[in-house]
Scaffold this motif. Structure first.
Motif, short mmCIF file in Angstrom:
data_model
loop_
_atom_site.label_atom_id
_atom_site.label_comp_id
_atom_site.label_asym_id
_atom_site.label_seq_id
_atom_site.Cartn_x
_atom_site.Cartn_y
_atom_site.Cartn_z
N ILE A 126 -66.20 -56.36 -41.56
CA ILE A 126 -67.21 -57.32 -42.02
C ILE A 126 -68.11 -57.80 -40.91
CG2 ILE A 126 -67.83 -59.35 -43.45
CD1 ILE A 126 -64.95 -58.57 -44.78
N PRO A 127 -69.25 -57.82 -40.94
CA PRO A 127 -70.12 -58.52 -39.81
C PRO A 127 -70.09 -59.70 -39.93
CG PRO A 127 -71.63 -56.64 -41.04
CD PRO A 127 -70.22 -57.06 -41.93
N ALA A 128 -69.77 -60.62 -38.82
CA ALA A 128 -69.57 -61.99 -38.86
C ALA A 128 -70.09 -62.57 -37.53
CB ALA A 128 -67.99 -62.03 -38.66
N ILE A 129 -70.39 -63.84 -38.02
CA ILE A 129 -70.80 -64.83 -36.92
C ILE A 129 -70.20 -66.22 -36.85
CG2 ILE A 129 -73.12 -65.67 -36.06
CD1 ILE A 129 -74.38 -64.12 -38.16
N GLY A 130 -69.90 -66.73 -35.55
CA GLY A 130 -69.46 -68.16 -35.57
C GLY A 130 -70.65 -68.91 -34.99
N PHE A 131 -70.67 -70.17 -35.37
CA PHE A 131 -71.82 -71.00 -35.21
C PHE A 131 -71.10 -72.33 -34.81
CE2 PHE A 131 -74.45 -68.33 -38.30
CZ PHE A 131 -75.22 -67.89 -37.45
N SER A 132 -71.81 -72.63 -33.52
CA SER A 132 -71.21 -73.96 -32.97
C SER A 132 -72.29 -74.90 -32.37
CB SER A 132 -70.06 -73.87 -32.15
OG SER A 132 -68.84 -72.92 -32.42
N LEU A 133 -72.22 -76.20 -33.00
CA LEU A 133 -73.25 -77.10 -32.26
C LEU A 133 -72.47 -77.98 -31.14
CD1 LEU A 133 -75.94 -78.59 -32.26
CD2 LEU A 133 -75.01 -80.10 -34.05
N LEU A 134 -73.05 -78.06 -30.22
CA LEU A 134 -72.64 -78.95 -28.91
C LEU A 134 -72.49 -80.58 -29.30
CD1 LEU A 134 -72.81 -75.98 -27.71
CD2 LEU A 134 -73.13 -77.16 -25.53
N ASP A 135 -71.81 -80.67 -30.21
CA ASP A 135 -71.70 -82.38 -30.48
C ASP A 135 -70.49 -82.55 -31.64
OD1 ASP A 135 -71.84 -84.92 -31.29
OD2 ASP A 135 -74.08 -84.83 -32.26
N LYS A 151 -82.39 -67.46 -38.67
CA LYS A 151 -83.03 -66.38 -38.10
C LYS A 151 -81.84 -65.22 -37.56
CE LYS A 151 -86.42 -64.92 -34.60
NZ LYS A 151 -87.34 -65.86 -33.65
N ILE A 152 -80.54 -65.89 -37.15
CA ILE A 152 -79.86 -65.14 -36.63
C ILE A 152 -79.19 -64.27 -37.52
CG2 ILE A 152 -77.54 -64.94 -35.17
CD1 ILE A 152 -78.71 -67.30 -33.70
N THR A 153 -78.93 -65.06 -38.84
CA THR A 153 -78.23 -64.37 -39.97
C THR A 153 -78.82 -63.22 -40.58
OG1 THR A 153 -76.88 -66.61 -40.32
CG2 THR A 153 -76.99 -65.08 -42.09
N GLU A 154 -80.13 -63.63 -40.71
CA GLU A 154 -81.25 -62.64 -41.29
C GLU A 154 -80.92 -61.41 -40.36
OE1 GLU A 154 -84.00 -65.50 -44.12
OE2 GLU A 154 -84.51 -64.84 -42.11
N ASN A 155 -81.12 -61.59 -39.03
CA ASN A 155 -81.04 -60.33 -38.27
C ASN A 155 -79.85 -59.47 -38.41
OD1 ASN A 155 -83.45 -59.70 -35.97
ND2 ASN A 155 -83.70 -62.14 -36.82
N VAL A 156 -78.73 -60.43 -38.45
CA VAL A 156 -77.58 -59.32 -38.69
C VAL A 156 -77.36 -58.78 -39.95
CG1 VAL A 156 -75.02 -59.84 -38.91
CG2 VAL A 156 -76.16 -60.93 -37.07
N LEU A 157 -77.91 -59.32 -40.95
CA LEU A 157 -77.99 -58.66 -42.24
C LEU A 157 -79.04 -57.50 -42.01
CD1 LEU A 157 -77.84 -61.64 -44.58
CD2 LEU A 157 -76.08 -59.71 -44.63
N LYS A 158 -79.98 -57.65 -41.34
CA LYS A 158 -81.18 -56.48 -41.31
C LYS A 158 -80.52 -55.35 -40.41
CE LYS A 158 -85.76 -55.56 -39.91
NZ LYS A 158 -87.06 -55.98 -39.22
N ASN A 159 -79.91 -55.61 -39.20
CA ASN A 159 -79.66 -54.58 -38.34
C ASN A 159 -78.00 -54.35 -38.25
OD1 ASN A 159 -82.47 -54.64 -37.03
ND2 ASN A 159 -81.75 -56.81 -36.28
N GLY A 160 -77.33 -55.16 -38.69
CA GLY A 160 -75.85 -54.85 -38.61
C GLY A 160 -75.23 -55.02 -37.19
N LEU A 161 -73.94 -54.87 -37.09
CA LEU A 161 -73.26 -54.99 -35.95
C LEU A 161 -72.34 -54.02 -35.86
CD1 LEU A 161 -72.03 -58.93 -36.15
CD2 LEU A 161 -73.90 -57.97 -34.62
N PRO A 162 -72.00 -53.67 -34.47
CA PRO A 162 -71.14 -52.30 -34.29
C PRO A 162 -69.79 -52.70 -34.68
CG PRO A 162 -72.33 -53.11 -32.23
CD PRO A 162 -72.62 -54.28 -33.37
N ASN A 163 -68.88 -51.91 -35.10
CA ASN A 163 -67.72 -51.99 -35.60
C ASN A 163 -66.92 -52.90 -34.56
OD1 ASN A 163 -66.79 -51.40 -38.05
ND2 ASN A 163 -66.37 -49.46 -37.71
N GLY A 164 -66.18 -54.06 -34.89
CA GLY A 164 -65.25 -54.81 -33.86
C GLY A 164 -65.97 -55.42 -33.18
#
Length: 258
Positions: A126-135, A151-164
């Motif tokens: 499953i394409p996945a993203i971890g988001f962190s704020l430096l606070d 913006k980053i999320t929409e780009n991942v949904l549009k372009n996908g991520l390599p397996n793994g």
């Protein structure tokens, strides 16, 4: 009508943390959201899973009712496993984890429950993203990060991520107007130099508090630490395959079978 993407939202700070509330509000602009998150803070749990105790997940109500939410007694990795195997009726199109209260750049990715949840989703394809704020503050202001996260999320949904591969995104704690942009980086070579504050209980038993300082040994200008220090959002493509491929050839020269 185009079907909305199904987005699994989780974190390690707990289901009531302001960071996950901010992330849910962003994801509701993008797709159908299901939240499965720990019922209490799980920071620093890494990729721990629950093996020797009972695991619970309880559906909880939300004020806006835009998404289903489940409070889980386990770790961030447990949340993703349980969501995929038991709670969701189909495989999510995306898993997002966070928004973490504090940095997960450099070596912190190893200890991070936030990133371990994203990596668990990546293991499942499953394409996945971890988001962190430096606070690290519970009262951190996530407003300046929202547009960038969307913006980053929409780009991942549009372009996908390599397996793994999953994305580790860290955001400096500054105004959105002071953020210079988004920089694709490598993980900096840095580590924590730990110390233990040794104390005694009233009964005379020793106990310890972990302390220490973060030391950046990497002076490259292509790292996440450099980007964050210079007011960029860092995006590091991260993989769960820990094989040191560069050493396989040399290792094969050892006389291990003689």
């Amino acid at each position: 009508m185009t079907k909305k993407p199904l987005i699994l939202v989780t974190n390690d700070d707990g289901i009531n943390a302001p960071g996950i509330r901010a992330l849910v509000s962003i994801m509701n602009n993008i797709g159908d959201v299901v939240v499965v998150a720990p019922d209490s803070p799980q920071s620093g749990m890494g990729h721990a899973i629950t093996l020797n105790t009972t695991l619970y997940a309880e559906e909880v109500s939300t004020n806006k009712g835009l998404q289903k939410e489940y409070s889980c007694s386990g770790t961030p990795a447990d949340c993703v496993k349980l969501a995929i195997r038991e709670i969701l009726d189909r495989t999510p199109d995306l898993c997002v984890s966070g928004i973490n209260h504090g940095s997960n750049s450099s070596i912190n990715v190893i200890y991070s429950g936030t990133m371990s949840a994203a990596i668990e989703a990546g293991i499942e394809g499953i394409p996945a993203i971890g988001f962190s704020l430096l606070d690290y503050s519970w009262n951190a202001n996530f407003e300046s990060s929202k547009a960038f996260i969307q913006k980053i999320t929409e780009n991942v949904l549009k372009n996908g991520l390599p397996n793994g591969t999953v994305l580790n995104v860290n955001i400096p704690n500054i105004s959105e107007y002071d953020i210079k942009g988004i920089k694709i980086c490598r993980q900096a070579k840095a580590n924590w130099v730990e110390e233990f504050d040794k104390r005694k209980t009233p009964q005379g038993k020793d106990y310890y508090w972990l302390t220490g300082k973060f030391v950046n040994l990497d002076h490259g200008e292509d790292t996440d630490e450099w980007a964050l220090k210079n007011n960029y959002i860092s995006v590091v493509p991260t993989q769960f395959d820990l094989t040191a491929y560069h050493f396989i050839k040399d290792l094969n020269t050892w006389n291990l079978n003689d």
